[in-house]
Design an enzyme around this catalytic site. Sequence first.
Site, PDB file in Angstrom:
ATOM      1  N   ARG A   1      -9.840   1.167   8.610  1.00 23.44           N
ATOM      2  CA  ARG A   1      -9.326  -0.147   9.000  1.00 23.44           C
ATOM      3  C   ARG A   1     -10.441  -1.046   9.529  1.00 23.44           C
ATOM      4  NH1 ARG A   1      -3.537   0.590   8.570  1.00 23.44           N
ATOM      5  NH2 ARG A   1      -2.515  -0.979   9.815  1.00 23.44           N
TER       6      ARG A   1
ATOM      7  N   ARG B   1      -0.897  -8.566  13.350  1.00 25.85           N
ATOM      8  CA  ARG B   1      -1.427  -7.557  12.420  1.00 25.85           C
ATOM      9  C   ARG B   1      -2.214  -8.234  11.299  1.00 25.85           C
ATOM     10  NH1 ARG B   1       3.823  -4.646  10.873  1.00 25.85           N
ATOM     11  NH2 ARG B   1       2.511  -3.387   9.497  1.00 25.85           N
TER      12      ARG B   1
ATOM     13  N   ARG C   1      10.973  -1.398  11.386  1.00 26.92           N
ATOM     14  CA  ARG C   1       9.900  -0.982  12.281  1.00 26.92           C
ATOM     15  C   ARG C   1       9.726  -1.963  13.433  1.00 26.92           C
ATOM     16  NH1 ARG C   1       4.841   0.291   8.473  1.00 26.92           N
ATOM     17  NH2 ARG C   1       3.813  -0.657  10.276  1.00 26.92           N
TER      18      ARG C   1
ATOM     19  N   ARG D   1      11.621  -5.703   5.354  1.00 27.71           N
ATOM     20  CA  ARG D   1      11.317  -4.294   5.092  1.00 27.71           C
ATOM     21  C   ARG D   1      12.169  -3.347   5.946  1.00 27.71           C
ATOM     22  NH1 ARG D   1       5.187  -2.442   4.946  1.00 27.71           N
ATOM     23  NH2 ARG D   1       5.149  -2.905   7.187  1.00 27.71           N
TER      24      ARG D   1
ATOM     25  N   LYS E   1       0.834  -1.216   0.000  1.00 30.49           N
ATOM     26  CA  LYS E   1       0.000   0.000   0.000  1.00 30.49           C
ATOM     27  C   LYS E   1       0.862   1.256   0.000  1.00 30.49           C
ATOM     28  CE  LYS E   1      -2.273  -0.718   3.833  1.00 30.49           C
ATOM     29  NZ  LYS E   1      -1.552  -1.924   4.263  1.00 30.49           N
TER      30      LYS E   1
HETATM   31  P1  AMP Z   1       0.475   0.733   9.045  1.00 30.78           P
HETATM   32  O1  AMP Z   1       1.706   1.540   8.830  1.00 30.78           O
HETATM   33  O2  AMP Z   1      -0.681   1.182   8.210  1.00 30.78           O
HETATM   34  O3  AMP Z   1       0.739  -0.754   8.929  1.00 30.78           O
HETATM   35  O4  AMP Z   1       0.026   1.000  10.554  1.00 30.78           O
HETATM   36  C1  AMP Z   1       0.857   0.680  11.650  1.00 30.78           C
HETATM   37  C2  AMP Z   1       0.032   0.614  12.930  1.00 30.78           C
HETATM   38  O5  AMP Z   1      -0.572   1.890  13.177  1.00 30.78           O
HETATM   39  C3  AMP Z   1      -1.111  -0.378  12.898  1.00 30.78           C
HETATM   40  O6  AMP Z   1      -0.719  -1.698  13.236  1.00 30.78           O
HETATM   41  C4  AMP Z   1      -2.063   0.224  13.950  1.00 30.78           C
HETATM   42  O7  AMP Z   1      -1.593  -0.029  15.259  1.00 30.78           O
HETATM   43  C5  AMP Z   1      -1.890   1.723  13.695  1.00 30.78           C
HETATM   44  N1  AMP Z   1      -2.849   2.223  12.687  1.00 30.78           N
HETATM   45  C6  AMP Z   1      -2.578   2.720  11.443  1.00 30.78           C
HETATM   46  N2  AMP Z   1      -3.698   3.095  10.811  1.00 30.78           N
HETATM   47  C7  AMP Z   1      -4.718   2.836  11.665  1.00 30.78           C
HETATM   48  C8  AMP Z   1      -6.131   2.987  11.598  1.00 30.78           C
HETATM   49  N3  AMP Z   1      -6.736   3.479  10.506  1.00 30.78           N
HETATM   50  N4  AMP Z   1      -6.866   2.601  12.675  1.00 30.78           N
HETATM   51  C9  AMP Z   1      -6.286   2.105  13.781  1.00 30.78           C
HETATM   52  N5  AMP Z   1      -4.961   1.913  13.912  1.00 30.78           N
HETATM   53  C10 AMP Z   1      -4.181   2.282  12.872  1.00 30.78           C
END
Ligand code: AMP
Length: 214
Positions: A86, A169, A158, A125, A13
């Site tokens: 989400r 996740r 990360r 990553r 993404k």
């Molecule tokens: P990502 O970089 O999109 O994989 O997001 C990393 C982490 O941020 C996720 O595992 C969640 O803990 C939090 N996060 C990101 N976007 C959201 C969202 N829309 N709603 C809730 N938690 C989020």
Amino acid sequence: MRLILIGAPGVGKGTQGALLAESHGLARVATGDILREAVRQETELGREARAYMDEGELVPDELILELIAAELAEEADGFVLDGFPRNIQQAKGLDGILDDLGLDLECVVVLEAPDDVLVKRISGRRSCARCGAIYNAHFDPPTVAGVCDRCGAALVHREDDREEVVRNRLRVFRRETEPLIQYYHDSDLPVEVVDGDRPVDQVQATIRSALAPA
Ligand code: AMP
């Protein structure tokens, strides 16, 4: 153009959203990036979000909707949403925010790849904490190990890309986020499902041709 990118962690993404934002002149609004920056700067949002992120759980909807409402008010001309919504609650919240702003979504792009591919991609990553560029130690390494090609900053692994967190996740994605695909199918929006288990440029080309008639 205003669109949503939906897909499991590691499906691409971030990479695809950044390419699309660049080619179509859109803002890329990535809640994960915004939250990581808040954690780094130790803001109140960052302090509240951190424990959820470290476990691979979703940050509470109220916090996310508040930050998205502020972001989208600035980006009315066009955006690609990466990592939001989400879950169904957030999708409904987004509908309300867009109504208030008098804006519509045009398309939902769903990126897919098998779990074993996702886990392998995420384990390799590395990302740049300064400019957000993403690399993969196995498939797409930087020229100098650990250093960003674009801006020269150090690359980081990360905290939530550790394998046990990644598995959680993925579980959270299946349980909370995947039902959104049906939610948007049931709405009037076009939903384009794209095979993300291919080279970056091929995935991007498929997304662009899916968007072209829009
Ligand atoms: P990502 O970089 O999109 O994989 O997001 C990393 C982490 O941020 C996720 O595992 C969640 O803990 C939090 N996060 C990101 N976007 C959201 C969202 N829309 N709603 C809730 N938690 C989020």
